[in-house]
Design an enzyme around this catalytic site. Sequence first.
Site, PDB file in Angstrom:
ATOM      1  N   ASP A 102      67.320  89.025 137.522  1.00  0.00           N
ATOM      2  CA  ASP A 102      68.639  89.609 137.746  1.00  0.00           C
ATOM      3  C   ASP A 102      69.018  90.377 136.483  1.00  0.00           C
ATOM      4  O   ASP A 102      69.259  89.777 135.431  1.00  0.00           O
ATOM      5  CB  ASP A 102      69.632  88.466 138.013  1.00  0.00           C
ATOM      6  CG  ASP A 102      70.804  88.892 138.856  1.00  0.00           C
ATOM      7  OD1 ASP A 102      71.311  89.999 138.629  1.00  0.00           O
ATOM      8  OD2 ASP A 102      71.224  88.111 139.730  1.00  0.00           O
ATOM      9  N   ASP A 204      72.569  93.989 139.008  1.00  0.00           N
ATOM     10  CA  ASP A 204      73.953  93.578 139.237  1.00  0.00           C
ATOM     11  C   ASP A 204      74.888  94.792 139.227  1.00  0.00           C
ATOM     12  O   ASP A 204      74.791  95.657 138.348  1.00  0.00           O
ATOM     13  CB  ASP A 204      74.346  92.606 138.105  1.00  0.00           C
ATOM     14  CG  ASP A 204      75.672  91.920 138.339  1.00  0.00           C
ATOM     15  OD1 ASP A 204      75.760  91.128 139.287  1.00  0.00           O
ATOM     16  OD2 ASP A 204      76.616  92.183 137.579  1.00  0.00           O
ATOM     17  N   GLU A 267      72.660  96.010 143.664  1.00  0.00           N
ATOM     18  CA  GLU A 267      73.858  95.455 144.299  1.00  0.00           C
ATOM     19  C   GLU A 267      74.897  96.561 144.424  1.00  0.00           C
ATOM     20  O   GLU A 267      75.382  97.083 143.410  1.00  0.00           O
ATOM     21  CB  GLU A 267      74.436  94.298 143.470  1.00  0.00           C
ATOM     22  CG  GLU A 267      75.555  93.601 144.230  1.00  0.00           C
ATOM     23  CD  GLU A 267      76.486  92.759 143.371  1.00  0.00           C
ATOM     24  OE1 GLU A 267      77.232  91.957 143.932  1.00  0.00           O
ATOM     25  OE2 GLU A 267      76.493  92.918 142.129  1.00  0.00           O
ATOM     26  N   HIS A 329      75.323  83.785 146.352  1.00  0.00           N
ATOM     27  CA  HIS A 329      76.134  82.907 145.514  1.00  0.00           C
ATOM     28  C   HIS A 329      77.574  83.403 145.401  1.00  0.00           C
ATOM     29  O   HIS A 329      78.390  82.754 144.768  1.00  0.00           O
ATOM     30  CB  HIS A 329      75.494  82.828 144.119  1.00  0.00           C
ATOM     31  CG  HIS A 329      75.506  84.157 143.426  1.00  0.00           C
ATOM     32  ND1 HIS A 329      74.810  85.259 143.887  1.00  0.00           N
ATOM     33  CD2 HIS A 329      76.151  84.594 142.324  1.00  0.00           C
ATOM     34  CE1 HIS A 329      75.040  86.295 143.095  1.00  0.00           C
ATOM     35  NE2 HIS A 329      75.849  85.914 142.134  1.00  0.00           N
ATOM     36  N   ASP A 330      77.858  84.570 145.967  1.00  0.00           N
ATOM     37  CA  ASP A 330      79.220  85.117 145.913  1.00  0.00           C
ATOM     38  C   ASP A 330      79.966  84.984 147.243  1.00  0.00           C
ATOM     39  O   ASP A 330      81.187  85.104 147.277  1.00  0.00           O
ATOM     40  CB  ASP A 330      79.172  86.617 145.569  1.00  0.00           C
ATOM     41  CG  ASP A 330      78.683  86.884 144.162  1.00  0.00           C
ATOM     42  OD1 ASP A 330      78.867  86.026 143.290  1.00  0.00           O
ATOM     43  OD2 ASP A 330      78.114  87.974 143.938  1.00  0.00           O
TER      44      ASP A 330
HETATM   45  C1  NOJ Z   1      77.999  90.303 140.950  1.00  0.00           C
HETATM   46  C2  NOJ Z   1      77.457  88.914 140.820  1.00  0.00           C
HETATM   47  O1  NOJ Z   1      76.727  88.606 141.982  1.00  0.00           O
HETATM   48  C3  NOJ Z   1      78.636  88.006 140.585  1.00  0.00           C
HETATM   49  O2  NOJ Z   1      78.283  86.652 140.667  1.00  0.00           O
HETATM   50  C4  NOJ Z   1      79.207  88.350 139.243  1.00  0.00           C
HETATM   51  O3  NOJ Z   1      80.384  87.600 139.033  1.00  0.00           O
HETATM   52  C5  NOJ Z   1      79.566  89.835 139.143  1.00  0.00           C
HETATM   53  N1  NOJ Z   1      78.556  90.686 139.686  1.00  0.00           N
HETATM   54  C6  NOJ Z   1      79.746  90.235 137.712  1.00  0.00           C
HETATM   55  O4  NOJ Z   1      78.512  90.257 137.052  1.00  0.00           O
END
Ligand code: NOJ
Length: 533
Positions: A102, A204, A267, A329-330
């Site tokens: 990541d 990310d 992402e 995870h989000d």
């Molecule tokens: C996306 C990540 O998946 C998330 O967990 C994170 O808080 C934010 N980007 C900031 O890096």
Amino acid sequence: MAERRDTPWWERGVIYQIYPRSFQDSNGDGIGDLAGVIARLDYVAQLGVDAIWLSPIFPSPMADFGYDVADYCGIEPLFGDLATFDRLISEIHARGLKLLLDFVPNHSSDQHPWFIESRSSRDNPKRDWYIWRDAGADGGPPNNWISDFGGSSWEWDEATGQYYLHAFLKEQPDLNWRNPELRAAMSDVLRFWLDRGVDGFRIDVIWHMVKHEAFPDNPLNPAWTPEVRERDKLIQLHSTDQPEAHTISAEMRRLADSYGDRVLVGEIFLPNDRHAKWYGTPEQPQVHLPFNFQLIENPWDAASLRQIIADYEGSLPAFGWPNWVIGSHDAPRIAARIGEAQARVAAMLLLTLRGTPTLYQGDELGIGEVTIPPERMRDPQHLREPERGIGRDRSRTPMPWNDAPFAGFSTAEPWLPLNDDWRARNVAAQSADEHSMLRFYQKLLALRRSSPALTIGSFTLTDAEDEVLSYIRQAGDETLLIVLNLSSQARGFATPHGYGLGDTIASTLAKSDATTGTVAADEGVIFRLTGKH
Ligand code: NOJ
């Protein structure tokens, strides 16, 4: 959409996301680590996925649980060290799996030595590696930008009398990608890991990387209502998706391609037309897979899904390969959102759509809503906006491996609670139950792997009754019909014109009568079709 041939591994394969804090603890501190991941690699291989994407494992004060990186070329001591990482990658490769790390390019930790230098004085050589601005005319922040975690995106630095930008926490200052030295340093970071053998990166918030040079105010979002996150008060017009970020993404792609068969997954949350631009062009490609989160973000009903799938497929450039995600995870757990019966339908959808699927750890067990007492909540996003109910801890609870204390995850109390039903819902119990969610996932993954129609075949939506989603996947002489009943009542379906209905290859139910032309409530079925090649 047509069938593809000569495809690279990341088009045929399935990505499995591991959240390292919560996969397996090997040293009894209640937090997962790399040695723990190594110990569970046979599980991952037997599940039947192709690549692991590991959420950040780099040194971090953990303000955002690793998405605040204090050293891009090291390993967080909680997780292990470089020697353990090297062992991890060779064990992954020994099982024929791939590893994606990541990469967090938009921001570092405020404890990164680069930021410590940058904030030490206005004339420090690294000052410009971050985004510093004078106060606005009224003495307040330079513009109206709002952090994704609520509050202004600007933090005042008393010592040097300027504000710095942070799209997320103030502990996550944004890096300045317009600075050529920073860019070169970040290319070195990518090389460092590629030289160690990683097969690619999940990048990310890649669309955040560059901001409008003049830092204008973002426009107000007329659709915003107070129940929605503060971030969404504004449209992130000038703070994200700038043309220069596409140039950088093409540079990253050139670098990755210079290493051969590597993959970049970006992402990106954007409408289809702007999302598709992240593929770049055939002459100047950008990321291989701009993550597609539409199954997470939209209502779970057949009409919406049909529309999403058709619009997304229609938006892809000719050379662009699709991808689909149902958990991370989000995001809230899929089984919490739509229930366990429909979570099986979702698994079938994810693994039969055209495009690379990403599966999030624990979804293969059907983990649903988890009770987390307020005093154990850790997610900074939740702690900053508790009233919104957007906490991410509930998707980050430890993997339940068996019914031993702490579910075999650790010998100590884990950093987050286990799923309430861990004594029954764990890997060992589900491995022993042929009708479990885990065995269902294994079956679908094996089927997908052995089926050219499912991995590289063409995709055609077919007509169906309300609340039924159906489509054909076809490659060579293999033609499959997928019929997904999104309702809790039985529904009829018709065999597509010119075909005969063959065997049922898989059903979300233990026993299916679907060859009679009816799918049961909450049932998804994969049929073989005969005729018309
Ligand atoms: C996306 C990540 O998946 C998330 O967990 C994170 O808080 C934010 N980007 C900031 O890096």
